[in-house]
Design a protein around this motif. Sequence first.
Motif, mmCIF file in Angstrom:
data_model
loop_
_atom_site.group_PDB
_atom_site.id
_atom_site.type_symbol
_atom_site.label_atom_id
_atom_site.label_comp_id
_atom_site.label_asym_id
_atom_site.label_seq_id
_atom_site.Cartn_x
_atom_site.Cartn_y
_atom_site.Cartn_z
ATOM 1 N N ARG A 17 -6.495 -0.222 -4.321
ATOM 2 C CA ARG A 17 -6.517 0.668 -3.161
ATOM 3 C C ARG A 17 -5.987 -0.048 -1.928
ATOM 4 O O ARG A 17 -5.239 0.523 -1.138
ATOM 5 N N ASP A 20 -2.271 -0.198 -2.124
ATOM 6 C CA ASP A 20 -1.682 1.099 -1.805
ATOM 7 C C ASP A 20 -1.656 1.332 -0.297
ATOM 8 O O ASP A 20 -0.664 1.831 0.253
ATOM 9 N N ILE A 21 -2.733 0.980 0.381
ATOM 10 C CA ILE A 21 -2.802 1.181 1.831
ATOM 11 C C ILE A 21 -1.800 0.276 2.544
ATOM 12 O O ILE A 21 -1.075 0.722 3.442
ATOM 13 N N THR A 24 1.720 1.565 1.918
ATOM 14 C CA THR A 24 1.989 2.762 2.707
ATOM 15 C C THR A 24 2.221 2.403 4.170
ATOM 16 O O THR A 24 3.125 2.945 4.821
#
Length: 62
Positions: A17, A20-21, A24
């Motif tokens: 996670r 992913d953050i 992004t």
Amino acid sequence: MNSNSQSANTPDTYSQRLADIVGTAIALVTLTLPVFIISHYSSPNVQNYQQNLTYHLTRSQK
């Protein structure tokens, strides 16, 4: 084979996670930062710098 045992390849959900953050955020900065920089440094009063060419012709005296 025990069906309720965890697999050795279980991904770490927290690091996944976080990745992913971070990915992004990097993508958003990469896409938006150039637009903000260009808009900041571009002049709001864009002028047309084409010069009008005028020729002054004189008649020769004979």
